[in-house]
Design a protein around this motif. Structure first.
Motif, PDB file in Angstrom:
ATOM      1  N   PHE A  37      45.602  28.669  -9.156  1.00 16.35           N
ATOM      2  CA  PHE A  37      46.382  27.187  -9.330  1.00 16.35           C
ATOM      3  C   PHE A  37      47.191  26.435  -9.697  1.00 16.35           C
ATOM      4  O   PHE A  37      47.810  25.732  -9.671  1.00 16.35           O
ATOM      5  CB  PHE A  37      45.664  26.925 -10.504  1.00 16.35           C
ATOM      6  CG  PHE A  37      43.919  26.682 -10.205  1.00 16.35           C
ATOM      7  CD1 PHE A  37      43.331  25.836  -9.918  1.00 16.35           C
ATOM      8  CD2 PHE A  37      43.069  28.149 -10.181  1.00 16.35           C
ATOM      9  CE1 PHE A  37      41.591  25.759  -9.871  1.00 16.35           C
ATOM     10  CE2 PHE A  37      41.634  28.132 -10.656  1.00 16.35           C
ATOM     11  CZ  PHE A  37      40.760  26.863 -10.042  1.00 16.35           C
ATOM     12  N   GLU A  38      48.130  28.316 -10.132  1.00 14.81           N
ATOM     13  CA  GLU A  38      49.558  27.063 -10.827  1.00 14.81           C
ATOM     14  C   GLU A  38      50.176  27.379 -10.120  1.00 14.81           C
ATOM     15  O   GLU A  38      51.967  26.874  -9.671  1.00 14.81           O
ATOM     16  CB  GLU A  38      50.338  28.421 -11.921  1.00 14.81           C
ATOM     17  CG  GLU A  38      49.237  28.127 -13.373  1.00 14.81           C
ATOM     18  CD  GLU A  38      49.702  29.214 -14.167  1.00 14.81           C
ATOM     19  OE1 GLU A  38      50.693  30.355 -13.916  1.00 14.81           O
ATOM     20  OE2 GLU A  38      48.726  29.702 -15.000  1.00 14.81           O
ATOM     21  N   ARG A  39      49.958  28.315  -8.490  1.00 14.66           N
ATOM     22  CA  ARG A  39      51.031  28.789  -7.500  1.00 14.66           C
ATOM     23  C   ARG A  39      51.107  26.936  -7.006  1.00 14.66           C
ATOM     24  O   ARG A  39      52.195  26.860  -5.683  1.00 14.66           O
ATOM     25  CB  ARG A  39      50.266  28.859  -7.077  1.00 14.66           C
ATOM     26  CG  ARG A  39      49.590  29.706  -5.845  1.00 14.66           C
ATOM     27  CD  ARG A  39      48.653  30.206  -5.428  1.00 14.66           C
ATOM     28  NE  ARG A  39      49.284  31.242  -4.355  1.00 14.66           N
ATOM     29  CZ  ARG A  39      49.113  30.708  -2.604  1.00 14.66           C
ATOM     30  NH1 ARG A  39      47.910  29.647  -2.713  1.00 14.66           N
ATOM     31  NH2 ARG A  39      49.395  31.179  -1.971  1.00 14.66           N
ATOM     32  N   TYR A  40      50.637  26.185  -7.007  1.00 14.67           N
ATOM     33  CA  TYR A  40      50.369  24.766  -6.635  1.00 14.67           C
ATOM     34  C   TYR A  40      51.693  23.712  -7.573  1.00 14.67           C
ATOM     35  O   TYR A  40      50.959  22.589  -7.115  1.00 14.67           O
ATOM     36  CB  TYR A  40      48.993  24.462  -6.142  1.00 14.67           C
ATOM     37  CG  TYR A  40      48.462  25.288  -4.732  1.00 14.67           C
ATOM     38  CD1 TYR A  40      48.848  24.707  -3.852  1.00 14.67           C
ATOM     39  CD2 TYR A  40      47.332  25.499  -5.237  1.00 14.67           C
ATOM     40  CE1 TYR A  40      47.744  25.645  -2.645  1.00 14.67           C
ATOM     41  CE2 TYR A  40      46.651  26.989  -4.450  1.00 14.67           C
ATOM     42  CZ  TYR A  40      46.653  26.891  -3.527  1.00 14.67           C
ATOM     43  OH  TYR A  40      46.427  27.585  -2.482  1.00 14.67           O
ATOM     44  N   GLY A  41      51.564  24.281  -8.181  1.00 16.27           N
ATOM     45  CA  GLY A  41      52.475  23.969  -9.155  1.00 16.27           C
ATOM     46  C   GLY A  41      51.358  22.556 -10.665  1.00 16.27           C
ATOM     47  O   GLY A  41      50.098  22.973 -10.110  1.00 16.27           O
ATOM     48  N   SER A  42      52.171  21.149 -10.186  1.00 17.38           N
ATOM     49  CA  SER A  42      51.515  20.580 -10.817  1.00 17.38           C
ATOM     50  C   SER A  42      50.238  19.678 -10.711  1.00 17.38           C
ATOM     51  O   SER A  42      48.935  19.936 -11.566  1.00 17.38           O
ATOM     52  CB  SER A  42      52.220  19.138 -11.191  1.00 17.38           C
ATOM     53  OG  SER A  42      53.021  18.563 -10.492  1.00 17.38           O
ATOM     54  N   ARG A  43      49.856  19.540  -9.182  1.00 18.31           N
ATOM     55  CA  ARG A  43      48.775  19.104  -8.662  1.00 18.31           C
ATOM     56  C   ARG A  43      47.964  21.092  -8.898  1.00 18.31           C
ATOM     57  O   ARG A  43      46.568  20.214  -8.698  1.00 18.31           O
ATOM     58  CB  ARG A  43      48.804  18.662  -7.382  1.00 18.31           C
ATOM     59  CG  ARG A  43      49.698  17.470  -6.862  1.00 18.31           C
ATOM     60  CD  ARG A  43      49.826  17.714  -5.477  1.00 18.31           C
ATOM     61  NE  ARG A  43      48.364  17.120  -5.078  1.00 18.31           N
ATOM     62  CZ  ARG A  43      48.152  16.774  -3.211  1.00 18.31           C
ATOM     63  NH1 ARG A  43      48.780  17.034  -2.794  1.00 18.31           N
ATOM     64  NH2 ARG A  43      47.458  16.720  -3.381  1.00 18.31           N
ATOM     65  N   GLY A  44      48.309  21.434  -8.809  1.00 19.22           N
ATOM     66  CA  GLY A  44      47.187  22.270  -8.726  1.00 19.22           C
ATOM     67  C   GLY A  44      46.485  23.006 -10.772  1.00 19.22           C
ATOM     68  O   GLY A  44      45.451  22.578 -10.707  1.00 19.22           O
ATOM     69  N   LEU A  45      47.331  22.354 -11.832  1.00 20.10           N
ATOM     70  CA  LEU A  45      47.252  22.575 -12.879  1.00 20.10           C
ATOM     71  C   LEU A  45      45.996  21.179 -13.162  1.00 20.10           C
ATOM     72  O   LEU A  45      45.168  21.198 -13.650  1.00 20.10           O
ATOM     73  CB  LEU A  45      48.569  22.007 -13.438  1.00 20.10           C
ATOM     74  CG  LEU A  45      48.867  23.440 -13.685  1.00 20.10           C
ATOM     75  CD1 LEU A  45      50.002  23.631 -14.966  1.00 20.10           C
ATOM     76  CD2 LEU A  45      48.566  24.973 -14.315  1.00 20.10           C
ATOM     77  N   ALA A  46      46.552  20.111 -12.539  1.00 19.95           N
ATOM     78  CA  ALA A  46      45.325  18.670 -12.537  1.00 19.95           C
ATOM     79  C   ALA A  46      44.522  19.709 -11.653  1.00 19.95           C
ATOM     80  O   ALA A  46      43.715  18.815 -12.581  1.00 19.95           O
ATOM     81  CB  ALA A  46      46.113  18.065 -11.857  1.00 19.95           C
TER      82      ALA A  46
END
Length: 279
Positions: A66-75
């Motif tokens: 999830f982190e690999r997509y940045g803030s959208r991944g964390l959301a």
């Protein structure tokens, strides 16, 4: 809040002894016909939640995917954590954090404090700065009814060079970790809230797991090479404490909900046949 060990044991009794990893590998997104971007991640994760959230005892999202997509991944991660917990599932976030001092305290707040948007039931942690360095995580788990699964004997080929090294007292590093977690769980019923991670692919461990007093997470099943029958070899008389974990073996059943459910039911039946025979 009720202790994590008791909540986990009840969830496994009610829904069966199964942990499903949510690991959105690029290859899995492609298999589902999804793009390797935050939109694909969202659709993939929601598909798993919609199909399995009310059926599986434990879910283990791997934070890195999830982190690999940045803030959208964390959301997306925050959203599925909430949905899974609302559906009555236990959420074990696979982060393998390990540090010292204020940093490990911050990790504890990030994942085990109910005020955090990433609040989960339990996390994985690395003890290789010393088991004592994880004390803030253990303290937060006690305070908020959470759990911590500490790496002990892992499936990767590099692991034994560290984990099987022996200290001055003759114990391996892994046995020292096992013994320290056992002490943290002493006197807890039915289980303590501190578990160990022991890979299902490692064969006979040569280590004593009999006094852990907490759950034993067994990754490495399915696509990583181990089958349910290998649990008997690895865990022997300790099968009743084992939480088997599958990821790609189940996720490859998607994107159809029926395929995901059938895959989860199949591996659960395999595990119950082994765990029931050894309990």
């Amino acid at each position: 809040m009720e202790d994590f060990g008791a909540r986990l044991r009840r969830a496994m009794t009610q829904r069966g002894p199964l942990c499903v990893g949510i690991d959105p590998h690029p290859a899995l997104l492609e298999r589902w016909g999804l793009p390797d971007d935050a939109d694909g991640l969202t659709r993939f994760s929601q598909g798993v939640v919609d199909a399995l959230a009310d059926r599986v005892a434990v879910f283990k999202p791997q934070s890195a995917f999830f982190e690999r997509y940045g803030s959208r991944g964390l959301a997306v991660l925050e959203s599925i954590i909430r949905q899974l917990r609302d559906a009555g599932s236990i959420v074990l976030l696979d982060v393998k954090r390990g540090d010292i001092g204020s940093t490990v305290s911050a990790y504890a707040d990030a994942y085990l404090n109910p005020s955090s948007p990433l609040y989960v039931d339990a996390v994985t942690a690395s003890p290789y700065l010393g088991v004592g360095s994880l004390a803030p995580m253990f303290d937060a788990a006690r305070a908020y009814g959470g759990g911590v699964f500490v790496l002990a004997l892992t499936s990767n080929p590099e692991g034994p060079s560290v984990q099987h090294a022996r200290g001055a007292d003759g114990r391996t590093v892994a046995q020292t970790v096992i013994d320290e977690i056992s002490q943290l769980n002493a006197g807890s019923r039915p289980w303590g809230s501190f578990g160990l991670v022991v890979g299902a692919t490692i064969g006979e461990t040569g280590h004593d797991l009999s006094g852990v007093g907490g759950p034993l997470l067994a990754p490495g099943l399915g696509a990583q090479g181990a089958g349910a029958a290998d649990l008997r070899t690895v865990f022997g008389p300790n099968l009743s404490a084992v939480l088997p974990s599958y990821s790609r073996e189940v996720l490859a059943g998607g994107p159809d909900a029926s395929g995901l459910r059938a895959a989860a039911e199949r591996v659960l039946a395999d595990c119950e046949a082994i765990l029931g025979s050894g309990s």
